[in-house]
Design a protein around this motif. Sequence first.
Motif, PDB file in Angstrom:
ATOM      1  N   HIS A 192       0.712  -1.079   0.065  1.00 58.68           N
ATOM      2  CA  HIS A 192       0.023   0.115  -0.135  1.00 58.68           C
ATOM      3  C   HIS A 192       0.892   1.361   0.039  1.00 58.68           C
ATOM      4  O   HIS A 192       1.581   1.280   0.894  1.00 58.68           O
ATOM      5  CB  HIS A 192      -0.871   0.046   1.098  1.00 58.68           C
ATOM      6  N   LEU A 193       0.872   2.035  -1.093  1.00 61.08           N
ATOM      7  CA  LEU A 193       1.419   3.317  -1.237  1.00 61.08           C
ATOM      8  C   LEU A 193       2.709   3.096  -1.200  1.00 61.08           C
ATOM      9  O   LEU A 193       3.635   4.114  -0.802  1.00 61.08           O
ATOM     10  CB  LEU A 193       0.993   4.250  -0.013  1.00 61.08           C
ATOM     11  N   ARG A 194       3.342   2.058  -1.836  1.00 59.00           N
ATOM     12  CA  ARG A 194       4.818   1.644  -1.727  1.00 59.00           C
ATOM     13  C   ARG A 194       5.636   2.632  -2.460  1.00 59.00           C
ATOM     14  O   ARG A 194       6.664   3.280  -1.862  1.00 59.00           O
ATOM     15  CB  ARG A 194       4.930   0.295  -2.341  1.00 59.00           C
ATOM     16  N   GLU A 195       5.018   3.223  -3.591  1.00 60.09           N
ATOM     17  CA  GLU A 195       5.960   4.312  -4.288  1.00 60.09           C
ATOM     18  C   GLU A 195       6.171   5.609  -3.516  1.00 60.09           C
ATOM     19  O   GLU A 195       7.092   6.298  -3.632  1.00 60.09           O
ATOM     20  CB  GLU A 195       5.284   4.585  -5.548  1.00 60.09           C
ATOM     21  N   PRO A 202      13.986   6.341   3.668  1.00 63.14           N
ATOM     22  CA  PRO A 202      15.393   5.832   3.308  1.00 63.14           C
ATOM     23  C   PRO A 202      15.307   4.479   2.824  1.00 63.14           C
ATOM     24  O   PRO A 202      16.165   4.000   1.856  1.00 63.14           O
ATOM     25  CB  PRO A 202      16.298   6.112   4.293  1.00 63.14           C
ATOM     26  N   GLU A 203      14.583   3.614   3.466  1.00 62.61           N
ATOM     27  CA  GLU A 203      14.443   2.202   3.174  1.00 62.61           C
ATOM     28  C   GLU A 203      13.047   1.911   3.618  1.00 62.61           C
ATOM     29  O   GLU A 203      12.450   1.939   4.550  1.00 62.61           O
ATOM     30  CB  GLU A 203      15.503   1.299   4.066  1.00 62.61           C
ATOM     31  N   VAL A 204      12.528   0.869   2.569  1.00 65.15           N
ATOM     32  CA  VAL A 204      11.255   0.178   2.841  1.00 65.15           C
ATOM     33  C   VAL A 204      11.511  -1.234   2.745  1.00 65.15           C
ATOM     34  O   VAL A 204      11.928  -1.793   1.643  1.00 65.15           O
ATOM     35  CB  VAL A 204      10.305   0.561   1.513  1.00 65.15           C
ATOM     36  N   ARG A 205      11.004  -1.876   3.925  1.00 64.56           N
ATOM     37  CA  ARG A 205      11.416  -3.331   4.014  1.00 64.56           C
ATOM     38  C   ARG A 205      10.184  -3.816   3.316  1.00 64.56           C
ATOM     39  O   ARG A 205       9.082  -3.671   3.312  1.00 64.56           O
ATOM     40  CB  ARG A 205      11.562  -3.663   5.282  1.00 64.56           C
ATOM     41  N   ALA A 206      10.460  -5.206   2.476  1.00 62.09           N
ATOM     42  CA  ALA A 206       9.457  -6.006   2.155  1.00 62.09           C
ATOM     43  C   ALA A 206       8.712  -6.698   3.220  1.00 62.09           C
ATOM     44  O   ALA A 206       9.398  -7.541   4.159  1.00 62.09           O
ATOM     45  CB  ALA A 206      10.011  -7.098   1.077  1.00 62.09           C
ATOM     46  N   GLU A 207       7.474  -6.580   3.217  1.00 63.71           N
ATOM     47  CA  GLU A 207       6.572  -7.200   4.390  1.00 63.71           C
ATOM     48  C   GLU A 207       5.812  -8.546   4.108  1.00 63.71           C
ATOM     49  O   GLU A 207       5.066  -8.379   2.707  1.00 63.71           O
ATOM     50  CB  GLU A 207       5.989  -6.221   5.196  1.00 63.71           C
ATOM     51  N   PRO A 208       5.690  -9.649   4.827  1.00 69.81           N
ATOM     52  CA  PRO A 208       4.566 -10.504   4.555  1.00 69.81           C
ATOM     53  C   PRO A 208       3.004  -9.943   4.441  1.00 69.81           C
ATOM     54  O   PRO A 208       2.706  -8.720   5.016  1.00 69.81           O
ATOM     55  CB  PRO A 208       4.658 -11.623   5.312  1.00 69.81           C
ATOM     56  N   ARG A 209       2.206 -10.519   3.554  1.00 71.95           N
ATOM     57  CA  ARG A 209       0.610 -10.197   3.492  1.00 71.95           C
ATOM     58  C   ARG A 209       0.389 -10.189   5.001  1.00 71.95           C
ATOM     59  O   ARG A 209       0.418 -11.528   5.633  1.00 71.95           O
ATOM     60  CB  ARG A 209       0.252 -10.948   2.348  1.00 71.95           C
ATOM     61  N   LYS A 210      -0.355  -9.397   5.419  1.00 70.62           N
ATOM     62  CA  LYS A 210      -1.056  -9.414   6.799  1.00 70.62           C
ATOM     63  C   LYS A 210      -2.621  -9.448   6.816  1.00 70.62           C
ATOM     64  O   LYS A 210      -3.176  -9.047   6.184  1.00 70.62           O
ATOM     65  CB  LYS A 210      -0.671  -8.139   7.593  1.00 70.62           C
ATOM     66  N   ALA A 251       8.055  10.585   8.550  1.00 68.28           N
ATOM     67  CA  ALA A 251       9.204  10.714   7.621  1.00 68.28           C
ATOM     68  C   ALA A 251      10.202  11.771   7.838  1.00 68.28           C
ATOM     69  O   ALA A 251       9.695  12.558   8.812  1.00 68.28           O
ATOM     70  CB  ALA A 251       8.580  11.022   6.217  1.00 68.28           C
ATOM     71  N   SER A 252      11.162  11.860   7.533  1.00 67.28           N
ATOM     72  CA  SER A 252      12.250  13.000   7.999  1.00 67.28           C
ATOM     73  C   SER A 252      12.070  14.023   7.119  1.00 67.28           C
ATOM     74  O   SER A 252      11.030  14.044   6.026  1.00 67.28           O
ATOM     75  CB  SER A 252      13.537  12.387   7.467  1.00 67.28           C
ATOM     76  N   ALA A 253      12.607  15.274   7.588  1.00 67.47           N
ATOM     77  CA  ALA A 253      12.194  16.432   6.908  1.00 67.47           C
ATOM     78  C   ALA A 253      12.784  16.262   5.525  1.00 67.47           C
ATOM     79  O   ALA A 253      12.309  16.826   4.367  1.00 67.47           O
ATOM     80  CB  ALA A 253      13.162  17.719   7.432  1.00 67.47           C
ATOM     81  N   GLU A 254      13.916  15.501   5.126  1.00 67.98           N
ATOM     82  CA  GLU A 254      14.450  15.430   3.792  1.00 67.98           C
ATOM     83  C   GLU A 254      13.437  14.649   2.944  1.00 67.98           C
ATOM     84  O   GLU A 254      13.400  14.478   1.987  1.00 67.98           O
ATOM     85  CB  GLU A 254      15.931  14.436   4.077  1.00 67.98           C
ATOM     86  N   GLY A 255      12.899  13.394   3.497  1.00 68.95           N
ATOM     87  CA  GLY A 255      11.741  12.604   2.790  1.00 68.95           C
ATOM     88  C   GLY A 255      10.632  13.671   2.604  1.00 68.95           C
ATOM     89  O   GLY A 255       9.983  13.529   1.349  1.00 68.95           O
ATOM     90  N   ARG A 256      10.270  14.442   3.464  1.00 68.74           N
ATOM     91  CA  ARG A 256       9.069  15.284   3.079  1.00 68.74           C
ATOM     92  C   ARG A 256       9.410  16.286   2.060  1.00 68.74           C
ATOM     93  O   ARG A 256       8.450  16.559   1.098  1.00 68.74           O
ATOM     94  CB  ARG A 256       8.349  16.047   4.361  1.00 68.74           C
ATOM     95  N   ALA A 257      10.744  16.865   2.020  1.00 71.07           N
ATOM     96  CA  ALA A 257      11.072  17.651   0.943  1.00 71.07           C
ATOM     97  C   ALA A 257      11.137  16.862  -0.452  1.00 71.07           C
ATOM     98  O   ALA A 257      10.718  17.518  -1.457  1.00 71.07           O
ATOM     99  CB  ALA A 257      12.557  18.080   1.249  1.00 71.07           C
TER     100      ALA A 257
END
Length: 283
Positions: A192-195, A202-210, A251-257
């Motif tokens: 969900h909203l992965r993009e 900085p990192e998005v881990r792969a998670e199993p279906r919940k 999210a960090s300030a950098e991510g929001r920017a």
Amino acid sequence: MNTVPFEMLACPLDGGPLHRESKTLRCAAGHSFDVARQGYVNLLPVQKKRSKDPGDSKVMVAARQRFLEAGFYQPIADAVTTATLEGAEATGTLSCLDAGCGEGYYLRQLSGANAPAVLQALGLDISKWAVQSAARLDKRGTWVVGSNANLPVLPETLDRVLCLFGFPVYPEFARVLRPGGRLVQVDASQNHLRELREIVYPEVRAEPRKVSPVPDGFRRIETRDVRFTVHLDRAELIADLLAMTPHLYRASAEGRAKAAELQDLSVTVDVCLQTFERYAPAG
């Protein structure tokens, strides 16, 4: 559907029935709660608040309202409406609580369904800003500031409870649902909203279906995935999507920017819809 108010409210202080007297709800013990000019009632006692202004902020509510009213989550609304009406009598009355209703989008979508039943609609949220918005947009149902942990609803008076991207409190849901009543729950799945998350973190881990375990007092009726892609072609839409999610604050300030620099974005919507039936009285 013909939508009417839900009237089986309970006093949040002693659990007794609330009766309306003009612009006030009152229980037999004398506790009273005024109906605000926008048409909602606050049934969240000060002593049960964890903060001065709990729940979504005014900014988050406004962003979510703009985004949802633009129709981006219509497939989710359609799936929720179908699941809610499944198993209901073709005619008669269907009492439904949206527990964590936000600005009331999903209840309004349900109210617009082409069905002959009468909908007794109750929207509840811990955010007063969300409930104010819901009450302004729809005068037909009942809108309440309250908590899922202490639902101001009399026992066994609901046919349906919706918990959509919310915080389920299953013992309370079991208490207020009639035997045979159903809980419709929607939760974000692993993509969900992965993009968007890949941009702001900085990192998005792969998670199993919940998939949620079956709560006590319920049995599982259905589990289905709802997946689709939406394309956001303006920076304002991307900003609204971020603002209506917890990612804005995580999210960090950098991510929001980085997100603020985007002019268009295609994003995956990936949710799991589960339906549970209450098969025995709580306790």
